[in-house]
Write a protein that holds these residues in place. Structure first.
Motif, PDB file in Angstrom:
ATOM      1  N   PHE A 170      -9.589   2.523   1.696  1.00  0.00           N
ATOM      2  CA  PHE A 170      -9.406   3.115   2.992  1.00  0.00           C
ATOM      3  C   PHE A 170     -10.115   4.694   2.946  1.00  0.00           C
ATOM      4  CE2 PHE A 170      -6.831   0.629   5.666  1.00  0.00           C
ATOM      5  CZ  PHE A 170      -6.472  -0.140   4.843  1.00  0.00           C
ATOM      6  N   GLY A 171     -10.432   5.131   4.121  1.00  0.00           N
ATOM      7  CA  GLY A 171     -11.029   6.564   4.497  1.00  0.00           C
ATOM      8  C   GLY A 171      -9.968   7.314   4.830  1.00  0.00           C
ATOM      9  N   PRO A 172     -10.276   8.678   4.887  1.00  0.00           N
ATOM     10  CA  PRO A 172      -9.172   9.479   5.390  1.00  0.00           C
ATOM     11  C   PRO A 172      -8.822   9.420   6.663  1.00  0.00           C
ATOM     12  CG  PRO A 172     -11.245  10.728   5.026  1.00  0.00           C
ATOM     13  CD  PRO A 172     -11.687   9.384   4.756  1.00  0.00           C
ATOM     14  N   GLU A 178      -9.925  -6.069  -2.632  1.00  0.00           N
ATOM     15  CA  GLU A 178      -9.126  -4.935  -2.159  1.00  0.00           C
ATOM     16  C   GLU A 178      -9.785  -4.098  -1.117  1.00  0.00           C
ATOM     17  OE1 GLU A 178      -8.166  -2.333  -5.386  1.00  0.00           O
ATOM     18  OE2 GLU A 178      -7.578  -0.771  -4.174  1.00  0.00           O
ATOM     19  N   GLN A 179      -8.986  -3.644   0.005  1.00  0.00           N
ATOM     20  CA  GLN A 179      -9.648  -2.581   0.979  1.00  0.00           C
ATOM     21  C   GLN A 179      -9.205  -1.161   0.431  1.00  0.00           C
ATOM     22  OE1 GLN A 179      -8.736  -3.889   4.872  1.00  0.00           O
ATOM     23  NE2 GLN A 179      -9.070  -5.879   4.329  1.00  0.00           N
ATOM     24  N   LEU A 195      -8.370   4.387  11.001  1.00  0.00           N
ATOM     25  CA  LEU A 195      -8.779   4.389   9.436  1.00  0.00           C
ATOM     26  C   LEU A 195      -9.937   3.175   9.441  1.00  0.00           C
ATOM     27  CD1 LEU A 195      -5.353   4.479   7.888  1.00  0.00           C
ATOM     28  CD2 LEU A 195      -6.845   6.379   8.108  1.00  0.00           C
ATOM     29  N   TYR A 230       0.833  -1.244  -0.083  1.00  0.00           N
ATOM     30  CA  TYR A 230       0.121  -0.037   0.076  1.00  0.00           C
ATOM     31  C   TYR A 230       0.922   1.064  -0.003  1.00  0.00           C
ATOM     32  CZ  TYR A 230      -4.427  -2.353   0.968  1.00  0.00           C
ATOM     33  OH  TYR A 230      -5.699  -2.945   0.826  1.00  0.00           O
ATOM     34  N   LEU A 234      -4.135   0.982  -2.280  1.00  0.00           N
ATOM     35  CA  LEU A 234      -3.293  -0.267  -2.876  1.00  0.00           C
ATOM     36  C   LEU A 234      -2.524  -0.064  -3.919  1.00  0.00           C
ATOM     37  CD1 LEU A 234      -3.179  -3.350  -2.672  1.00  0.00           C
ATOM     38  CD2 LEU A 234      -4.889  -3.373  -4.212  1.00  0.00           C
ATOM     39  N   ARG A 257      -5.157   9.629   0.886  1.00  0.00           N
ATOM     40  CA  ARG A 257      -5.463   8.390   1.702  1.00  0.00           C
ATOM     41  C   ARG A 257      -4.701   7.237   1.188  1.00  0.00           C
ATOM     42  NH1 ARG A 257     -11.652   8.054   0.886  1.00  0.00           N
ATOM     43  NH2 ARG A 257     -11.559  10.110   1.355  1.00  0.00           N
ATOM     44  N   LEU A 258      -4.594   6.276   2.086  1.00  0.00           N
ATOM     45  CA  LEU A 258      -3.871   5.050   1.942  1.00  0.00           C
ATOM     46  C   LEU A 258      -4.615   4.303   0.606  1.00  0.00           C
ATOM     47  CD1 LEU A 258      -1.567   3.413   3.199  1.00  0.00           C
ATOM     48  CD2 LEU A 258      -3.228   2.068   4.525  1.00  0.00           C
TER      49      LEU A 258
END
Lengths: 112, 114
Positions: free
Chosen positions: B105-107, B102-103, B90, A36, A46, A43-44
């Protein structure tokens, strides 16, 4: 217990130089491995996963089960590659949809 | 397409209080994950909800709890706050329970415990 180790907190290379971000893992079964990336103020997200065996933004990573490693490589670094990189593993009992175990991250800085 | 949203952005509480954090997944996603990113500890998996059920939890005490609503949004509750609960929380979402999802993500919500 599963664990992900990223030995370098900070890695600084010059533009055009090769980059290798190290990741080692500990897991008794067959893991899923991911990289990641978090760019500044974003934001994070992939970057890539080992099962895809694809190159994203010039980055590749090969799962080496013998060395339990999943190092991220790019032959020629670009300034826009500067970011925080996290290696992550998914194992556990969740049938492939479980929470991720993250390394502590490597801050990559590409110098002009 | 709207991404994962979290509220509030920042939350300041005092020790012993309760904190409630909220997450709205991407439309169509049924799984919600919560992670804690504390200084020096990195990102740690907290909880996973899918179809309204808690599917798994990380190595956190029971005062960390949550729920998932029928619209798949989720709340994380932290009771009896301690100073070391100060962290970025998060939330991530993924499509229905299946391999290799796939994950996203939020801020994050920045929780500060004073």
């Amino acid at each position: 217990a599963q664990r992900v180790t990223q030995p370098e907190k900070l890695l600084s290379v010059f533009k055009g130089a090769p980059v290798e971000l190290k990741c080692n893992y500990s897991y008794s079964g067959s893991p899923e491995l991911f990289w990641y990336v978090q760019y500044s103020r974003q934001r994070l997200q992939l970057l890539l996963r080992h099962i895809s065996r694809e190159s994203i933004k010039g980055f590749t990573a090969d799962l080496n089960k013998g060395e339990t490693s999943f190092h991220l490589k790019k032959p020629f670094a670009q300034e826009e590659d500067s970011a925080m990189y996290y290696c992550a593993l998914r194992g556990g009992s969740g049938g492939g949809a479980d929470g991720l175990t993250f390394g502590k991250g490597t801050h990559l800085i590409i110098q002009p | 397409e709207a991404g994962v949203t979290q509220s509030p952005t920042h939350l300041i509480k005092t020790r012993g209080q309760q904190a409630t954090l909220r997450c709205s997944p991407i439309s169509g996603h049924t799984s919600v994950y919560w992670y804690q990113q504390a200084l020096g500890l990195g990102l740690q998996f907290l909880l996973w909800y899918d179809e309204g059920e808690e599917r798994n939890r990380g190595n956190f005490p029971p005062r960390f709890s949550g729920r998932q609503f029928p619209n798949y949004s989720s709340e994380l509750n932290v009771n009896a706050l301690e100073l070391e609960d100060s962290a970025l929380y998060l939330c991530a979402s993924s499509p229905s329970y299946s391999l290799y999802n796939e994950q996203f993500f939020g801020p994050g919500t920045r929780l500060t415990v004073l």
